[in-house]
Design a protein around this motif. Structure first.
Motif, PDB file in Angstrom:
ATOM      1  N   GLY A 115      75.502  -4.441  39.014  1.00  0.00           N
ATOM      2  CA  GLY A 115      76.519  -5.481  39.041  1.00  0.00           C
ATOM      3  C   GLY A 115      77.228  -5.425  40.282  1.00  0.00           C
ATOM      4  N   VAL A 116      77.727  -6.570  40.707  1.00  0.00           N
ATOM      5  CA  VAL A 116      78.530  -7.052  41.714  1.00  0.00           C
ATOM      6  C   VAL A 116      79.571  -6.106  41.929  1.00  0.00           C
ATOM      7  CG1 VAL A 116      79.505  -8.732  43.311  1.00  0.00           C
ATOM      8  CG2 VAL A 116      77.531  -9.408  41.789  1.00  0.00           C
ATOM      9  N   GLN A 117      80.027  -5.840  40.831  1.00  0.00           N
ATOM     10  CA  GLN A 117      81.631  -5.011  40.886  1.00  0.00           C
ATOM     11  C   GLN A 117      81.149  -3.554  41.431  1.00  0.00           C
ATOM     12  OE1 GLN A 117      79.887  -5.742  38.036  1.00  0.00           O
ATOM     13  NE2 GLN A 117      79.675  -4.003  36.745  1.00  0.00           N
ATOM     14  N   LYS A 118      80.033  -3.083  41.627  1.00  0.00           N
ATOM     15  CA  LYS A 118      79.973  -1.899  42.044  1.00  0.00           C
ATOM     16  C   LYS A 118      79.424  -1.981  43.555  1.00  0.00           C
ATOM     17  CE  LYS A 118      78.669   0.309  37.666  1.00  0.00           C
ATOM     18  NZ  LYS A 118      77.535   1.359  37.052  1.00  0.00           N
ATOM     19  N   LEU A 119      79.567  -3.050  44.200  1.00  0.00           N
ATOM     20  CA  LEU A 119      79.083  -3.148  45.690  1.00  0.00           C
ATOM     21  C   LEU A 119      80.294  -2.471  46.464  1.00  0.00           C
ATOM     22  CD1 LEU A 119      77.528  -6.622  45.677  1.00  0.00           C
ATOM     23  CD2 LEU A 119      76.485  -4.709  45.885  1.00  0.00           C
ATOM     24  N   LEU A 120      81.402  -2.538  45.873  1.00  0.00           N
ATOM     25  CA  LEU A 120      82.383  -1.924  46.989  1.00  0.00           C
ATOM     26  C   LEU A 120      82.191  -0.117  46.744  1.00  0.00           C
ATOM     27  CD1 LEU A 120      84.995  -1.871  48.436  1.00  0.00           C
ATOM     28  CD2 LEU A 120      86.169  -2.033  46.162  1.00  0.00           C
ATOM     29  N   LEU A 121      81.856   0.173  45.751  1.00  0.00           N
ATOM     30  CA  LEU A 121      81.553   1.366  45.552  1.00  0.00           C
ATOM     31  C   LEU A 121      80.342   1.819  46.299  1.00  0.00           C
ATOM     32  CD1 LEU A 121      81.832   4.295  44.251  1.00  0.00           C
ATOM     33  CD2 LEU A 121      80.189   3.293  42.293  1.00  0.00           C
ATOM     34  N   LEU A 122      79.130   0.899  46.321  1.00  0.00           N
ATOM     35  CA  LEU A 122      78.033   1.345  47.149  1.00  0.00           C
ATOM     36  C   LEU A 122      78.457   1.226  48.841  1.00  0.00           C
ATOM     37  CD1 LEU A 122      75.227   1.447  47.863  1.00  0.00           C
ATOM     38  CD2 LEU A 122      75.069  -1.102  47.679  1.00  0.00           C
ATOM     39  N   GLU A 179      65.704   7.911  48.038  1.00  0.00           N
ATOM     40  CA  GLU A 179      66.721   7.985  47.141  1.00  0.00           C
ATOM     41  C   GLU A 179      67.999   7.133  47.406  1.00  0.00           C
ATOM     42  OE1 GLU A 179      67.448   8.712  43.275  1.00  0.00           O
ATOM     43  OE2 GLU A 179      65.877  10.072  44.241  1.00  0.00           O
ATOM     44  N   ILE A 180      68.068   7.077  48.849  1.00  0.00           N
ATOM     45  CA  ILE A 180      69.224   6.032  49.160  1.00  0.00           C
ATOM     46  C   ILE A 180      68.957   4.545  48.777  1.00  0.00           C
ATOM     47  CG2 ILE A 180      70.358   5.060  51.236  1.00  0.00           C
ATOM     48  CD1 ILE A 180      70.099   7.915  52.432  1.00  0.00           C
ATOM     49  N   ILE A 181      67.436   4.386  49.137  1.00  0.00           N
ATOM     50  CA  ILE A 181      67.161   2.898  48.939  1.00  0.00           C
ATOM     51  C   ILE A 181      67.226   2.694  47.245  1.00  0.00           C
ATOM     52  CG2 ILE A 181      65.030   1.530  48.907  1.00  0.00           C
ATOM     53  CD1 ILE A 181      64.118   2.900  51.490  1.00  0.00           C
ATOM     54  N   LEU A 182      66.591   3.610  46.420  1.00  0.00           N
ATOM     55  CA  LEU A 182      66.720   3.598  45.008  1.00  0.00           C
ATOM     56  C   LEU A 182      67.996   3.528  44.392  1.00  0.00           C
ATOM     57  CD1 LEU A 182      65.119   3.757  42.292  1.00  0.00           C
ATOM     58  CD2 LEU A 182      65.342   6.126  42.441  1.00  0.00           C
ATOM     59  N   LEU A 183      68.973   4.108  44.993  1.00  0.00           N
ATOM     60  CA  LEU A 183      70.331   4.145  44.348  1.00  0.00           C
ATOM     61  C   LEU A 183      71.003   2.852  44.906  1.00  0.00           C
ATOM     62  CD1 LEU A 183      72.903   5.433  43.153  1.00  0.00           C
ATOM     63  CD2 LEU A 183      73.526   6.747  45.371  1.00  0.00           C
ATOM     64  N   LEU A 222      69.564   0.193  45.095  1.00  0.00           N
ATOM     65  CA  LEU A 222      69.165  -1.175  44.080  1.00  0.00           C
ATOM     66  C   LEU A 222      69.635  -0.762  42.809  1.00  0.00           C
ATOM     67  CD1 LEU A 222      65.230  -0.956  45.147  1.00  0.00           C
ATOM     68  CD2 LEU A 222      66.870  -2.931  45.843  1.00  0.00           C
ATOM     69  N   ILE A 223      69.624   0.466  42.442  1.00  0.00           N
ATOM     70  CA  ILE A 223      70.300   0.647  41.052  1.00  0.00           C
ATOM     71  C   ILE A 223      71.741  -0.061  40.924  1.00  0.00           C
ATOM     72  CG2 ILE A 223      71.192   2.186  39.302  1.00  0.00           C
ATOM     73  CD1 ILE A 223      68.775   4.086  40.286  1.00  0.00           C
ATOM     74  N   LEU A 224      72.714   0.324  41.992  1.00  0.00           N
ATOM     75  CA  LEU A 224      74.010  -0.073  41.960  1.00  0.00           C
ATOM     76  C   LEU A 224      74.170  -1.615  42.048  1.00  0.00           C
ATOM     77  CD1 LEU A 224      75.645   2.626  44.277  1.00  0.00           C
ATOM     78  CD2 LEU A 224      76.093   2.298  41.718  1.00  0.00           C
ATOM     79  N   TYR A 225      73.286  -2.163  42.800  1.00  0.00           N
ATOM     80  CA  TYR A 225      73.004  -3.734  43.058  1.00  0.00           C
ATOM     81  C   TYR A 225      72.864  -4.385  41.984  1.00  0.00           C
ATOM     82  CZ  TYR A 225      71.743  -8.226  44.901  1.00  0.00           C
ATOM     83  OH  TYR A 225      71.657  -9.467  45.033  1.00  0.00           O
ATOM     84  N   TYR A 226      71.821  -3.928  41.034  1.00  0.00           N
ATOM     85  CA  TYR A 226      71.490  -4.681  39.960  1.00  0.00           C
ATOM     86  C   TYR A 226      72.100  -4.144  38.714  1.00  0.00           C
ATOM     87  CZ  TYR A 226      67.382  -6.515  42.312  1.00  0.00           C
ATOM     88  OH  TYR A 226      66.363  -7.377  43.012  1.00  0.00           O
ATOM     89  N   GLU A 263      65.639  -6.183  38.144  1.00  0.00           N
ATOM     90  CA  GLU A 263      66.685  -5.510  37.443  1.00  0.00           C
ATOM     91  C   GLU A 263      66.458  -3.774  37.431  1.00  0.00           C
ATOM     92  OE1 GLU A 263      66.413  -7.353  33.403  1.00  0.00           O
ATOM     93  OE2 GLU A 263      64.515  -6.468  33.003  1.00  0.00           O
ATOM     94  N   ALA A 264      67.334  -2.915  36.909  1.00  0.00           N
ATOM     95  CA  ALA A 264      66.993  -1.686  36.982  1.00  0.00           C
ATOM     96  C   ALA A 264      67.764  -1.039  35.612  1.00  0.00           C
ATOM     97  CB  ALA A 264      68.280  -1.209  38.177  1.00  0.00           C
ATOM     98  N   ARG A 265      67.336  -1.650  34.543  1.00  0.00           N
ATOM     99  CA  ARG A 265      67.474  -1.492  33.234  1.00  0.00           C
ATOM    100  C   ARG A 265      66.996   0.026  32.850  1.00  0.00           C
ATOM    101  NH1 ARG A 265      66.170  -6.721  29.633  1.00  0.00           N
ATOM    102  NH2 ARG A 265      67.986  -7.748  30.373  1.00  0.00           N
ATOM    103  N   GLY A 266      67.872   1.095  32.222  1.00  0.00           N
ATOM    104  CA  GLY A 266      67.196   2.306  31.918  1.00  0.00           C
ATOM    105  C   GLY A 266      67.487   3.171  32.790  1.00  0.00           C
ATOM    106  N   LEU A 267      67.938   2.856  34.136  1.00  0.00           N
ATOM    107  CA  LEU A 267      68.324   4.084  35.179  1.00  0.00           C
ATOM    108  C   LEU A 267      69.765   4.269  35.340  1.00  0.00           C
ATOM    109  CD1 LEU A 267      65.670   2.191  37.417  1.00  0.00           C
ATOM    110  CD2 LEU A 267      65.528   4.655  36.939  1.00  0.00           C
TER     111      LEU A 267
END
Length: 210
Positions: free
Chosen positions: A88-95, A76-80, A82-86, A33-37
């Motif tokens: 919510g699925v609704q942000k996968l399109l944005l990713l 940072e690409i990897i980190l971002l 992961l943050i977007l993935y965790y 999970e990516a809480r707090g980020l």
């Protein structure tokens, strides 16, 4: 003497740039999970790294002068992602969309198709955008009252890099603008470190972490 100390300090920053984001990445993968980020904060930081590395490449600078930004951008690409993935699925399109646009821009830079004027504007915006990205992360932590997966080690390493740049700006480049930029970044990085450690010890348990 001083030249050797400066060389060692600068070399250490470059070495740390290879791994500075790894503690944060591993913290997310371990917790799943990516809480707090803040995803917006991460995206803005990626913009800054991309601007610095693109400008260095386009101007034909020696790789050693901007390789730090390249390695930081990759992490940072990897980190971002992961943050977007965790978050919510609704942000996968944005990713997916963002990845396409970013890849297109990098290819354009490598082919020399991005006007230098645009790269210069991007570079000039690094200080305000970089500062804003850290303020967003500070605000995210304050809102949640809990560090979640925010990793103090990663931010401490970032602060160390800024500290070295502050010292080298004073004794080598003597550039006031650079000094002010690195000092501001150092201050904000340390604020995130202190806030993370504070909320890890004194979390606001009445706050819902989202």
């Amino acid at each position: 003497g001083g030249a050797l100390v400066s060389y060692v300090a600068n070399s250490s920053v470059i070495v740390f740039s290879f791994v500075v984001k790894l503690p944060q990445i591993l913290a997310i993968l371990t917790a799943r999970e990516a809480r707090g980020l803040s995803s917006v904060s991460s995206a803005l930081i990626l913009f800054c790294y991309t601007a610095m590395s693109s400008y260095g490449y386009a101007n034909g600078f020696a790789l050693k002068n901007y390789v730090e930004s390249v390695f930081l951008a990759v992490q940072e690409i990897i980190l971002l992602s992961l943050i977007l993935y965790y978050h919510g699925v609704q942000k996968l399109l944005l990713l997916t969309l963002s990845a396409g646009i970013y890849t297109g821009f990098v290819i354009a830079v490598l082919l020399g198709n991005v006007p230098m004027g645009i790269l210069e504007l991007m570079l000039m915006s690094v200080m305000p955008i970089g500062s804003w990205s850290k303020l967003l992360q500070i605000w995210k932590l304050y809102q949640e009252g809990h560090p979640g997966q925010v990793n103090a080690t990663t931010w401490s390493l970032s602060a160390y890099g800024c500290l070295v740049r502050v010292v080298t700006s004073i004794f080598e480049t003597k550039d006031t603008l650079l000094l002010a930029s690195y000092f501001l970044a150092l201050t904000l990085n340390m604020a995130i470190v202190m806030e993370t450690l504070y909320y890890r010890k004194y979390p606001r348990t009445n706050k819902r972490i989202v």
